[in-house]
Design a protein around this motif. Structure first.
Motif, PDB file in Angstrom:
ATOM      1  N   PHE A  64      -1.189 -23.182  -3.919  1.00 33.19           N
ATOM      2  CA  PHE A  64      -1.593 -22.232  -5.111  1.00 33.19           C
ATOM      3  C   PHE A  64      -0.771 -21.200  -4.787  1.00 33.19           C
ATOM      4  N   PHE A  65       0.198 -20.730  -5.721  1.00 29.25           N
ATOM      5  CA  PHE A  65       1.259 -20.056  -5.892  1.00 29.25           C
ATOM      6  C   PHE A  65       0.836 -18.765  -6.953  1.00 29.25           C
ATOM      7  N   MET A  66       1.333 -17.669  -6.854  1.00 22.23           N
ATOM      8  CA  MET A  66       1.072 -16.423  -7.619  1.00 22.23           C
ATOM      9  C   MET A  66       2.504 -15.882  -7.737  1.00 22.23           C
ATOM     10  N   GLY A  67       2.695 -15.233  -8.975  1.00 22.20           N
ATOM     11  CA  GLY A  67       3.795 -14.529  -9.312  1.00 22.20           C
ATOM     12  C   GLY A  67       3.705 -13.305  -8.248  1.00 22.20           C
ATOM     13  N   ALA A  68       5.028 -12.732  -7.857  1.00 22.48           N
ATOM     14  CA  ALA A  68       4.878 -11.678  -6.827  1.00 22.48           C
ATOM     15  C   ALA A  68       4.336 -10.432  -7.498  1.00 22.48           C
ATOM     16  N   SER A  69       4.700 -10.141  -8.768  1.00 20.32           N
ATOM     17  CA  SER A  69       4.057  -9.030  -9.260  1.00 20.32           C
ATOM     18  C   SER A  69       2.646  -9.029  -9.344  1.00 20.32           C
ATOM     19  N   GLN A  70       2.193 -10.133  -9.790  1.00 21.69           N
ATOM     20  CA  GLN A  70       0.588 -10.160  -9.881  1.00 21.69           C
ATOM     21  C   GLN A  70       0.094 -10.027  -8.496  1.00 21.69           C
ATOM     22  N   PHE A  71       0.719 -10.934  -7.325  1.00 23.07           N
ATOM     23  CA  PHE A  71       0.195 -10.606  -5.974  1.00 23.07           C
ATOM     24  C   PHE A  71       0.295  -9.183  -5.489  1.00 23.07           C
ATOM     25  N   GLU A  72       1.205  -8.264  -6.138  1.00 23.52           N
ATOM     26  CA  GLU A  72       1.021  -7.022  -5.492  1.00 23.52           C
ATOM     27  C   GLU A  72      -0.155  -6.399  -6.063  1.00 23.52           C
ATOM     28  N   TYR A  73      -0.646  -6.677  -7.333  1.00 24.11           N
ATOM     29  CA  TYR A  73      -1.810  -6.243  -7.817  1.00 24.11           C
ATOM     30  C   TYR A  73      -3.210  -6.777  -7.041  1.00 24.11           C
ATOM     31  N   TRP A  74      -3.190  -8.009  -6.697  1.00 18.92           N
ATOM     32  CA  TRP A  74      -4.345  -8.808  -6.003  1.00 18.92           C
ATOM     33  C   TRP A  74      -4.333  -8.810  -4.697  1.00 18.92           C
ATOM     34  N   GLN A  75      -3.336  -8.311  -3.959  1.00 16.39           N
ATOM     35  CA  GLN A  75      -3.070  -8.566  -2.396  1.00 16.39           C
ATOM     36  C   GLN A  75      -4.350  -8.127  -1.601  1.00 16.39           C
ATOM     37  N   HIS A  76      -5.186  -7.219  -2.220  1.00 18.43           N
ATOM     38  CA  HIS A  76      -6.172  -6.794  -1.396  1.00 18.43           C
ATOM     39  C   HIS A  76      -7.494  -7.482  -1.473  1.00 18.43           C
ATOM     40  N   THR A  77      -7.305  -8.574  -2.310  1.00 18.22           N
ATOM     41  CA  THR A  77      -8.617  -9.396  -2.769  1.00 18.22           C
ATOM     42  C   THR A  77      -8.298 -10.978  -2.138  1.00 18.22           C
ATOM     43  N   GLN A  78      -9.480 -11.582  -2.168  1.00 22.74           N
ATOM     44  CA  GLN A  78      -9.721 -12.964  -1.972  1.00 22.74           C
ATOM     45  C   GLN A  78     -10.086 -13.626  -3.165  1.00 22.74           C
ATOM     46  N   LEU A  79      -9.058 -14.491  -3.710  1.00 22.84           N
ATOM     47  CA  LEU A  79      -9.224 -15.326  -4.984  1.00 22.84           C
ATOM     48  C   LEU A  79     -10.214 -16.402  -4.737  1.00 22.84           C
ATOM     49  N   ILE A  80     -11.069 -16.402  -5.740  1.00 22.34           N
ATOM     50  CA  ILE A  80     -11.910 -17.850  -5.705  1.00 22.34           C
ATOM     51  C   ILE A  80     -11.870 -18.339  -7.015  1.00 22.34           C
ATOM     52  N   ILE A  81     -11.198 -19.653  -6.750  1.00 21.68           N
ATOM     53  CA  ILE A  81     -10.990 -20.249  -8.115  1.00 21.68           C
ATOM     54  C   ILE A  81     -12.288 -21.158  -8.460  1.00 21.68           C
ATOM     55  N   ASP A  82     -12.677 -20.981  -9.743  1.00 19.31           N
ATOM     56  CA  ASP A  82     -13.924 -21.438 -10.335  1.00 19.31           C
ATOM     57  C   ASP A  82     -13.547 -22.255 -11.585  1.00 19.31           C
ATOM     58  N   VAL A  83     -14.596 -22.939 -12.256  1.00 23.62           N
ATOM     59  CA  VAL A  83     -14.551 -23.683 -13.454  1.00 23.62           C
ATOM     60  C   VAL A  83     -15.637 -23.272 -14.388  1.00 23.62           C
ATOM     61  N   VAL A  84     -15.349 -23.292 -15.684  1.00 19.50           N
ATOM     62  CA  VAL A  84     -16.213 -22.898 -16.536  1.00 19.50           C
ATOM     63  C   VAL A  84     -16.224 -23.923 -17.796  1.00 19.50           C
ATOM     64  N   LYS A  85     -16.972 -23.992 -18.711  1.00 24.93           N
ATOM     65  CA  LYS A  85     -17.110 -24.739 -19.606  1.00 24.93           C
ATOM     66  C   LYS A  85     -16.073 -24.160 -20.526  1.00 24.93           C
TER      67      LYS A  85
END
Length: 127
Positions: A64-85
């Motif tokens: 699972f990769f993330m763009g570096a600029s997006q990571f700077e914004y999200w670095q203090h969070t744990q991401l949980i990948i989910d699925v929806v209809k």
């Protein structure tokens, strides 16, 4: 070790189904607009990662990769990948299945932040 990215059992089941059809897979989440900020699932090697991407971890056997600029914004969070209809747009492999992956998140606790700091900085670049 604190995991930066997790996956729900429902989303993992979709990944397993996609892997059976398409072979090895990977995820990338960029900081683009619209669905560009959603987690996108690709056949491994179909999306080229580079110096502006970070490897956050592995979910359901997929990097699972993330763009570096997006990571700077999200670095203090744990991401949980989910699925929806419903169908997202873009080139993510689950789109024809009538579902879409999405990212939920939660802030790391102080103890988790300390543990991540002890691990050192996350490395940029293709893995």
């Amino acid at each position: 070790m604190v995991e930066r990215v997790l996956i729900t059992p429902e989303a993992a089941a979709v990944v397993d189904s996609l892997r059976a059809k398409h072979g090895p897979l990977m995820f990338h989440q960029s900081g683009g607009c619209c669905d560009g900020s959603a987690p996108m699932c690709y056949q491994q090697g179909e999306f080229r990662t580079g110096a502006q991407d970070v490897l956050l971890g592995e979910i359901a056997g997929c990097q699972f990769f993330m763009g570096a600029s997006q990571f700077e914004y999200w670095q203090h969070t744990q991401l949980i990948i989910d699925v929806v209809k419903g169908r997202g747009s873009g080139f993510s492999l689950e789109a024809p299945e009538g579902v879409r992956f999405l990212t939920r998140s939660r802030l790391f606790t102080d103890d988790e932040v300390d543990a991540l700091a002890a691990e050192g900085p996350i490395e940029h670049g293709a893995a």
